[in-house]
Motif scaffolding. Structure first.
Motif, short mmCIF file in Angstrom:
data_model
loop_
_atom_site.label_atom_id
_atom_site.label_comp_id
_atom_site.label_asym_id
_atom_site.label_seq_id
_atom_site.Cartn_x
_atom_site.Cartn_y
_atom_site.Cartn_z
N GLY A 51 0.83 -1.20 0.00
CA GLY A 51 0.00 0.00 0.00
C GLY A 51 0.86 1.24 0.00
N LEU A 52 0.42 2.26 -0.78
CA LEU A 52 1.20 3.50 -0.90
C LEU A 52 0.28 4.69 -0.72
CD1 LEU A 52 3.74 5.16 -1.73
CD2 LEU A 52 3.00 4.88 -4.12
N GLY A 53 0.70 5.61 0.16
CA GLY A 53 -0.01 6.87 0.34
C GLY A 53 0.72 7.98 -0.38
N SER A 54 -0.02 8.99 -0.86
CA SER A 54 0.59 10.11 -1.58
C SER A 54 -0.39 11.26 -1.67
CB SER A 54 1.00 9.68 -2.99
OG SER A 54 1.42 10.79 -3.75
N ALA A 55 0.13 12.48 -1.57
CA ALA A 55 -0.69 13.66 -1.82
C ALA A 55 -0.57 14.12 -3.26
CB ALA A 55 -0.26 14.80 -0.88
N TYR A 56 0.33 13.53 -4.02
CA TYR A 56 0.53 13.92 -5.42
C TYR A 56 -0.42 13.20 -6.37
CZ TYR A 56 4.99 15.95 -3.89
OH TYR A 56 5.95 16.68 -3.27
N PRO A 85 0.93 -1.63 -6.12
CA PRO A 85 0.39 -1.40 -4.77
C PRO A 85 -1.00 -0.78 -4.81
CG PRO A 85 1.90 0.35 -5.36
CD PRO A 85 1.95 -0.64 -6.49
N ILE A 86 -1.71 -0.95 -3.72
CA ILE A 86 -3.00 -0.31 -3.51
C ILE A 86 -2.75 1.13 -3.05
CG2 ILE A 86 -5.04 -0.27 -2.03
CD1 ILE A 86 -5.30 -2.45 -4.04
N TYR A 87 -3.54 2.06 -3.55
CA TYR A 87 -3.47 3.45 -3.10
C TYR A 87 -4.25 3.58 -1.79
CZ TYR A 87 -4.36 8.50 -3.05
OH TYR A 87 -4.45 9.83 -2.69
N VAL A 88 -3.63 4.15 -0.76
CA VAL A 88 -4.25 4.19 0.57
C VAL A 88 -4.61 5.61 1.00
CG1 VAL A 88 -3.13 2.05 1.30
CG2 VAL A 88 -2.03 4.25 1.80
N GLY A 89 -4.64 6.55 0.06
CA GLY A 89 -5.04 7.91 0.40
C GLY A 89 -3.86 8.84 0.54
N SER A 90 -4.16 10.07 0.96
CA SER A 90 -3.12 11.08 1.10
C SER A 90 -2.48 11.00 2.48
CB SER A 90 -3.70 12.47 0.87
OG SER A 90 -4.51 12.86 1.97
N TRP A 91 -1.42 11.79 2.67
CA TRP A 91 -0.74 11.84 3.96
C TRP A 91 -1.70 12.27 5.06
CZ3 TRP A 91 2.85 15.92 1.44
CH2 TRP A 91 3.59 15.33 0.41
N LEU A 92 -2.54 13.28 4.74
CA LEU A 92 -3.42 13.85 5.76
C LEU A 92 -4.71 13.06 5.94
CD1 LEU A 92 -3.05 17.64 4.91
CD2 LEU A 92 -2.01 16.40 6.81
N GLU A 93 -5.15 12.40 4.88
CA GLU A 93 -6.43 11.69 4.93
C GLU A 93 -6.27 10.26 4.43
OE1 GLU A 93 -9.07 14.12 2.64
OE2 GLU A 93 -9.38 15.55 4.26
N PRO A 94 -5.58 9.42 5.18
CA PRO A 94 -5.42 8.03 4.75
C PRO A 94 -6.73 7.27 4.88
CG PRO A 94 -4.56 8.32 6.97
CD PRO A 94 -4.92 9.69 6.47
N SER A 95 -6.91 6.29 4.04
CA SER A 95 -8.08 5.42 4.13
C SER A 95 -7.75 4.28 5.09
CB SER A 95 -8.46 4.87 2.75
OG SER A 95 -9.48 3.91 2.89
N LEU A 96 -8.19 4.43 6.32
CA LEU A 96 -7.89 3.41 7.34
C LEU A 96 -8.54 2.08 6.98
CD1 LEU A 96 -8.36 5.68 10.48
CD2 LEU A 96 -6.20 4.96 9.45
N GLU A 97 -9.72 2.15 6.36
CA GLU A 97 -10.40 0.92 5.97
C GLU A 97 -9.58 0.15 4.93
OE1 GLU A 97 -11.70 3.91 5.91
OE2 GLU A 97 -13.23 3.90 7.49
N THR A 98 -9.04 0.88 3.96
CA THR A 98 -8.23 0.23 2.94
C THR A 98 -6.97 -0.37 3.55
OG1 THR A 98 -9.02 1.77 1.25
CG2 THR A 98 -6.97 0.60 0.79
N GLY A 250 5.95 19.56 -6.20
CA GLY A 250 5.52 18.75 -7.34
C GLY A 250 4.03 18.87 -7.62
N GLY A 251 3.67 18.36 -8.79
CA GLY A 251 2.26 18.21 -9.16
C GLY A 251 1.48 19.51 -9.16
N LYS A 252 0.28 19.45 -8.63
CA LYS A 252 -0.65 20.58 -8.67
C LYS A 252 -0.19 21.75 -7.81
CE LYS A 252 -3.42 18.53 -4.94
NZ LYS A 252 -4.73 17.96 -4.58
N TYR A 280 6.51 12.76 -8.60
CA TYR A 280 6.23 11.84 -7.48
C TYR A 280 7.46 11.63 -6.59
CZ TYR A 280 2.55 10.85 -10.86
OH TYR A 280 1.55 10.97 -11.80
N SER A 281 8.34 12.61 -6.53
CA SER A 281 9.58 12.44 -5.77
C SER A 281 9.39 12.79 -4.30
CB SER A 281 10.67 13.34 -6.35
OG SER A 281 11.84 13.29 -5.55
N PRO A 282 10.11 12.12 -3.41
CA PRO A 282 10.22 12.61 -2.05
C PRO A 282 10.88 13.99 -2.04
CG PRO A 282 11.13 10.39 -2.25
CD PRO A 282 10.90 10.89 -3.63
N TYR A 283 10.69 14.73 -0.96
CA TYR A 283 11.41 15.99 -0.80
C TYR A 283 12.87 15.74 -0.41
CZ TYR A 283 7.55 19.36 -1.08
OH TYR A 283 6.52 20.15 -1.51
N SER A 284 13.10 14.65 0.28
CA SER A 284 14.43 14.39 0.82
C SER A 284 14.68 12.89 0.89
CB SER A 284 14.58 15.02 2.21
OG SER A 284 13.60 14.46 3.08
#
Length: 308
Positions: A51-56, A85-98, A250-252, A280-284
């Motif tokens: 599972g991968l979370g991302s705000a991008y 991987p399954i998308y599990v939501g953003s950093w701030l709003e993860p899908s706990l159910e997923t 990145g992104g939007k 889709y890069s990390p900041y660091s």
């Protein structure tokens, strides 16, 4: 199945959100952001990520709950070599159910003051988190994960590679006389919507310091240990010996085009370079630092050559 996995003793990991007992050699990992993804990529264990979370990522990047194969072939995601991987939501709003349905045996995340859901995530699986603004935070995260995955030697090798890359590139910049013209640097992040930030820690600026630059601007207050919003007046007050590295998110969130179209951007254009992160890069992180060091060195040397 790893032989003897059931006999492996769990590890106690002290991290920035607490102390957590984690299994050794976890097989099903959820990473909540690109930073954590970068660490697992550096260690060569991305095949464990379920599972991968991302705000991008946007809804257009997802199909049937999974990240589209063509998206996984772009930018940093391609370097990660992920296995659907399954998308599990953003950093701030993860899908706990997923996340619950994925039955992970480890969750890894970046965190900051006021970040939510640690307790909820910990009820699903052992969760470890690292504060982005903390000194040496990615090195600690990488070393802890090296212990967890039996890759401590790999973690130290990658950390040493970052140091060696910066030393070599710093020597190239000194030899070219870069610091005679630009002894100082500031990293400006223009966000869509018009706000500009300067980074004081973690995001790109540590790599520039390792290359030999001094800080060209120090804000009075710092947000979340990462940086601060900067006014147009402060940007206009930068002297000509300060190299301005425009480093949009990145992104939007990317506001680089509007920045350069503004009066401030126009004034600073001649003493600036535009440095774009990978999609889709990390900041660091270690892989990001190596790219930063090599690409910035190349761009700065080319700029100095043009100006002569």
């Amino acid at each position: 199945m790893i032989v003897g996995l059931g006999l492996a003793q769990p590890l106690t990991i002290r991290h920035d959100e607490g102390t957590t007992v984690v299994p050794k050699e976890p097989q099903r990992v959820v990473v909540m952001d690109e930073e954590a993804l970068g660490w697992l990529t550096a260690l060569g264990v991305t095949d464990r990520i379920v599972g991968l979370g991302s705000a991008y990522l946007t809804p257009a990047d997802i199909s049937g709950g999974r990240i589209k194969p063509e998206v996984l072939q772009k930018g940093f995601l391609a370097r990660a070599k992920l296995n659907n991987p399954i998308y599990v939501g953003s950093w701030l709003e993860p899908s706990l159910e997923t996340i619950l349905t994925l039955k992970p045996d480890l969750i890894v995340r970046l965190t900051w003051k006021g970040n939510q859901n640690y307790d909820k995530l910990s009820r699903i699986a052992p969760t470890i988190g690292y504060v982005e603004g903390g000194e040496g935070f990615w090195q600690k995260g990488l070393r802890d994960l090296g212990r967890i995955f039996g890759r401590s030697a790999d973690a130290e090798r990658v950390i040493a590679q970052v140091r060696a890359t910066n030393r070599a590139n710093a020597a190239r910049l000194r030899a070219a006389g870069v610091f005679e013209k630009y002894p100082k640097v500031v990293v400006v992040a223009p966000f869509a919507g018009g706000s500009n930030w300067v980074y004081t820690a973690v995001r790109l600026i540590p790599d520039l310091r390792e290359l030999g630059f001094k800080d060209g601007f120090t804000p009075k207050e710092v947000t979340l240990g990462v940086g601060a919003q900067i006014s147009d007046e402060a940007l206009l007050s930068l002297d000509r010996q300060t190299l301005v590295v425009v480093f949009p998110p990145g992104g939007k969130y990317n506001g680089a085009e509007a920045f350069y179209a503004s009066p401030v951007g126009q004034k600073l254009k001649e003493q600036s370079i535009l440095y774009l992160p990978e999609d889709y890069s990390p900041y660091s992180g270690p892989l990001v630092s190596i790219r930063n060091s090599n690409e910035l060195t190349r761009m700065i040397l080319e700029k100095i050559q043009r100006e002569r």
